[in-house]
Write a protein that holds these residues in place. Sequence first.
Motif, PDB file in Angstrom:
ATOM      1  N   GLU A 195       0.833  -1.212   0.000  1.00  0.00           N
ATOM      2  CA  GLU A 195       0.000   0.000   0.000  1.00  0.00           C
ATOM      3  C   GLU A 195       0.862   1.255   0.000  1.00  0.00           C
ATOM      4  O   GLU A 195       0.596   2.215  -0.733  1.00  0.00           O
ATOM      5  CB  GLU A 195      -0.916  -0.020   1.218  1.00  0.00           C
ATOM      6  CG  GLU A 195      -1.892   1.152   1.274  1.00  0.00           C
ATOM      7  CD  GLU A 195      -2.812   1.084   2.463  1.00  0.00           C
ATOM      8  OE1 GLU A 195      -3.600   2.020   2.666  1.00  0.00           O
ATOM      9  OE2 GLU A 195      -2.743   0.071   3.202  1.00  0.00           O
ATOM     10  N   GLN A 196       1.912   1.230   0.807  1.00  0.00           N
ATOM     11  CA  GLN A 196       2.816   2.382   0.840  1.00  0.00           C
ATOM     12  C   GLN A 196       3.517   2.574  -0.494  1.00  0.00           C
ATOM     13  O   GLN A 196       3.694   3.699  -0.968  1.00  0.00           O
ATOM     14  CB  GLN A 196       3.844   2.193   1.958  1.00  0.00           C
ATOM     15  CG  GLN A 196       3.244   2.242   3.359  1.00  0.00           C
ATOM     16  CD  GLN A 196       4.254   1.897   4.437  1.00  0.00           C
ATOM     17  OE1 GLN A 196       5.397   1.542   4.137  1.00  0.00           O
ATOM     18  NE2 GLN A 196       3.841   1.987   5.682  1.00  0.00           N
ATOM     19  N   GLU A 197       3.914   1.470  -1.120  1.00  0.00           N
ATOM     20  CA  GLU A 197       4.558   1.558  -2.439  1.00  0.00           C
ATOM     21  C   GLU A 197       3.604   2.122  -3.480  1.00  0.00           C
ATOM     22  O   GLU A 197       3.994   2.941  -4.320  1.00  0.00           O
ATOM     23  CB  GLU A 197       5.035   0.161  -2.864  1.00  0.00           C
ATOM     24  CG  GLU A 197       5.780   0.128  -4.194  1.00  0.00           C
ATOM     25  CD  GLU A 197       7.079   0.901  -4.156  1.00  0.00           C
ATOM     26  OE1 GLU A 197       7.541   1.302  -5.242  1.00  0.00           O
ATOM     27  OE2 GLU A 197       7.621   1.102  -3.053  1.00  0.00           O
ATOM     28  N   ALA A 198       2.338   1.688  -3.420  1.00  0.00           N
ATOM     29  CA  ALA A 198       1.348   2.221  -4.347  1.00  0.00           C
ATOM     30  C   ALA A 198       1.143   3.712  -4.135  1.00  0.00           C
ATOM     31  O   ALA A 198       1.018   4.484  -5.091  1.00  0.00           O
ATOM     32  CB  ALA A 198       0.017   1.473  -4.178  1.00  0.00           C
ATOM     33  N   GLU A 199       1.128   4.134  -2.860  1.00  0.00           N
ATOM     34  CA  GLU A 199       0.984   5.562  -2.572  1.00  0.00           C
ATOM     35  C   GLU A 199       2.185   6.352  -3.102  1.00  0.00           C
ATOM     36  O   GLU A 199       2.029   7.441  -3.646  1.00  0.00           O
ATOM     37  CB  GLU A 199       0.848   5.766  -1.066  1.00  0.00           C
ATOM     38  CG  GLU A 199      -0.473   5.254  -0.495  1.00  0.00           C
ATOM     39  CD  GLU A 199      -0.552   5.423   1.007  1.00  0.00           C
ATOM     40  OE1 GLU A 199       0.464   5.861   1.602  1.00  0.00           O
ATOM     41  OE2 GLU A 199      -1.611   5.131   1.590  1.00  0.00           O
ATOM     42  N   GLU A 253       3.509   9.824  -9.909  1.00  0.00           N
ATOM     43  CA  GLU A 253       2.725  10.110 -11.111  1.00  0.00           C
ATOM     44  C   GLU A 253       2.106  11.503 -11.037  1.00  0.00           C
ATOM     45  O   GLU A 253       2.091  12.233 -12.027  1.00  0.00           O
ATOM     46  CB  GLU A 253       1.641   9.042 -11.286  1.00  0.00           C
ATOM     47  CG  GLU A 253       2.182   7.669 -11.640  1.00  0.00           C
ATOM     48  CD  GLU A 253       1.079   6.649 -11.800  1.00  0.00           C
ATOM     49  OE1 GLU A 253      -0.107   7.027 -11.625  1.00  0.00           O
ATOM     50  OE2 GLU A 253       1.391   5.476 -12.101  1.00  0.00           O
ATOM     51  N   ARG A 254       1.574  11.853  -9.855  1.00  0.00           N
ATOM     52  CA  ARG A 254       1.008  13.199  -9.706  1.00  0.00           C
ATOM     53  C   ARG A 254       2.085  14.259  -9.892  1.00  0.00           C
ATOM     54  O   ARG A 254       1.856  15.278 -10.560  1.00  0.00           O
ATOM     55  CB  ARG A 254       0.353  13.336  -8.324  1.00  0.00           C
ATOM     56  CG  ARG A 254      -0.932  12.572  -8.157  1.00  0.00           C
ATOM     57  CD  ARG A 254      -1.667  13.029  -6.898  1.00  0.00           C
ATOM     58  NE  ARG A 254      -0.876  12.794  -5.711  1.00  0.00           N
ATOM     59  CZ  ARG A 254      -0.933  11.671  -4.994  1.00  0.00           C
ATOM     60  NH1 ARG A 254      -1.724  10.684  -5.370  1.00  0.00           N
ATOM     61  NH2 ARG A 254      -0.207  11.543  -3.891  1.00  0.00           N
TER      62      ARG A 254
END
Length: 282
Positions: A92-96, A102-103
């Motif tokens: 989850e942290q990696e996805a964040e 990306e942002r």
Amino acid sequence: MSFTKKQRSERPTGRHPEMRGTPRGTRVFRQRRKKLGFSLFCALVVLALAGLGAASLSGSSTSTAEPVATVDAPVPAEAPEPVDEARAQEAEQEAEREAAKEREAAEEREAAEERREREEAQRAAAAAPEDPTTYLTVPRLGVYGHTVRNDSSEEALATGAIKVPQTGFPWEEGDTNTYIAGHRIGWPGTESDYQFYDLPLMQQGDEVLLEDSEGRAYNYRVTEIFAVSPSDTWVAEPIPGRDVVSLQTCTETPDDWWTIGPSLYGGGPESGRLVVRADRVS
């Protein structure tokens, strides 16, 4: 008789040690030893039975504990749960982090695009002369330094070539179509007089030059020659990926480029529009 009484009075008791050697004393000793041995035997039996009972209880406890440890409370099966939870949190942290990257990249692209647009606008503003008038040279037509006004009125066209105001300028960045129109016959005493009469003679590769009011030159080479109807206004629109100048004059019909007739003079819907298009080379 007195002797007998004397013997009875002197008879020792059963506990006297001197009687151990007598037959009666021996029997009493043996009976006591048997009783003591039997007591010892019973005690040993009791101890043995107690040991067996304790062993049985210990074995029963061990056999009962094994199913509890392996089946009822399977610690090894539950042990991976904290690991899985940690992995899920890490994922989850990696996805964040990836989403944040990306942002950030999108924001950088947007900022770069805004900077580019501002820079282009600044360059265009800096490049644009205060006077939008240009000067046209077409050697094959014998036209040299003719004035091109940014005006679509009949009065301006009667004096010479005009640039359609809705079209681009040569100093602009990006896709540009500088659209210039001129009379085929025109008016005597003005630059419009036979200004574009020989436009049908233009060939691919011919030179077309424009110069702005500040003396900057823009060079083009002819790439297309074709005719359209008066309603085909798309010819004045920008062409993706190209910087061109277009020269237009009237013809009798889209297919008849040389006849000088009423349709050419009237410029009605049956007439034609000859277009010579040249691409920027420098």
